[in-house]
Design a protein around this motif. Structure first.
Motif, short mmCIF file in Angstrom:
data_model
loop_
_atom_site.label_atom_id
_atom_site.label_comp_id
_atom_site.label_asym_id
_atom_site.label_seq_id
_atom_site.Cartn_x
_atom_site.Cartn_y
_atom_site.Cartn_z
N SER A 123 0.85 -1.18 0.00
CA SER A 123 0.00 0.00 0.00
C SER A 123 0.89 1.23 0.00
CB SER A 123 -0.93 0.03 1.22
OG SER A 123 -0.22 0.37 2.39
N GLU A 124 0.30 2.38 -0.28
CA GLU A 124 1.05 3.63 -0.26
C GLU A 124 1.57 3.94 1.14
OE1 GLU A 124 -0.75 7.01 -2.17
OE2 GLU A 124 -1.63 5.73 -3.72
N VAL A 125 0.77 3.61 2.15
CA VAL A 125 1.19 3.86 3.53
C VAL A 125 2.41 3.01 3.87
CG1 VAL A 125 0.51 3.70 5.95
CG2 VAL A 125 -1.13 4.53 4.26
N ASP A 127 4.60 1.90 1.79
CA ASP A 127 5.72 2.49 1.06
C ASP A 127 6.32 3.68 1.81
OD1 ASP A 127 5.47 0.63 -0.96
OD2 ASP A 127 4.29 1.95 -2.28
N ARG A 128 5.48 4.42 2.52
CA ARG A 128 5.99 5.54 3.32
C ARG A 128 6.92 5.03 4.43
NH1 ARG A 128 0.66 8.68 4.92
NH2 ARG A 128 2.10 9.88 6.22
N PHE A 129 6.52 3.93 5.08
CA PHE A 129 7.39 3.35 6.10
C PHE A 129 8.68 2.83 5.48
CE2 PHE A 129 3.41 3.08 8.55
CZ PHE A 129 3.86 3.60 9.75
N LYS A 130 8.59 2.21 4.30
CA LYS A 130 9.80 1.71 3.62
C LYS A 130 10.75 2.86 3.33
CE LYS A 130 7.68 -2.34 1.52
NZ LYS A 130 7.22 -2.98 0.27
N THR A 131 10.21 4.00 2.91
CA THR A 131 11.03 5.18 2.64
C THR A 131 11.78 5.63 3.89
OG1 THR A 131 9.52 5.89 0.90
CG2 THR A 131 10.98 7.57 1.80
N LEU A 132 11.14 5.47 5.04
CA LEU A 132 11.77 5.84 6.31
C LEU A 132 12.86 4.84 6.74
CD1 LEU A 132 8.59 6.91 8.31
CD2 LEU A 132 10.39 8.42 7.41
#
Length: 138
Positions: A123-125, A127-132
């Motif tokens: 999910s996009e959410v 992906d946000r954690f992966k970016t972090l």
């Protein structure tokens, strides 16, 4: 798979009694072995709950509760994070964990698998954690 080895607090650890040099040496040897095997991610002891606090939630309201907290066996005195192939490998390592009780008496450790971001699906959410770079993201 990442696992947290949770060292439960005792009355001694909650009173701020520091581990003996002999216990520290056993812990160091164990953690050095984990590091040599390439499975150690992190590990540390925690200060007594008297130096901590909790945040209690009631809907959108928050309140701060200062330690110390009762029921020391329900508190955490330290942790070790490992990354291994499976539960069986984690169990092999945990069986070798030195008795963490300051007096060598009764205590326990708890082992819990950490969620990986993949456990939540795409999910996009996520992906946000992966970016972090958190949640096991590399």
């Amino acid at each position: 798979m990442r696992y947290m080895i949770i060292v439960k607090a005792t009355q001694e650890s909650e009173a701020g009694v520091m581990p003996s040099e002999a216990l520290l040496a056993r812990m160091a040897a164990y953690h050095e072995e984990l590091a040599r095997a390439g499975v150690l991610l992190d590990g540390s002891g925690l200060a007594p709950s008297s130096s901590g606090w909790r945040i209690q939630y009631a809907g959108d309201e928050r309140s701060v509760v200062d330690g110390p907290f009762t029921e020391s066996r329900q508190l955490i005195a330290g942790y070790t994070l490992i990354q291994v192939k499976n539960r069986e490998e984690a169990a092999e390592w945990v069986r070798r964990f030195p008795n963490p009780a300051i007096d060598g008496g009764e205590t326990e450790i708890e082992v819990r698998r950490l969620f990986e971001l993949e456990d939540f699906g795409e999910s996009e959410v996520i992906d946000r954690f992966k970016t972090l770079g958190v949640g096991g993201a590399s």
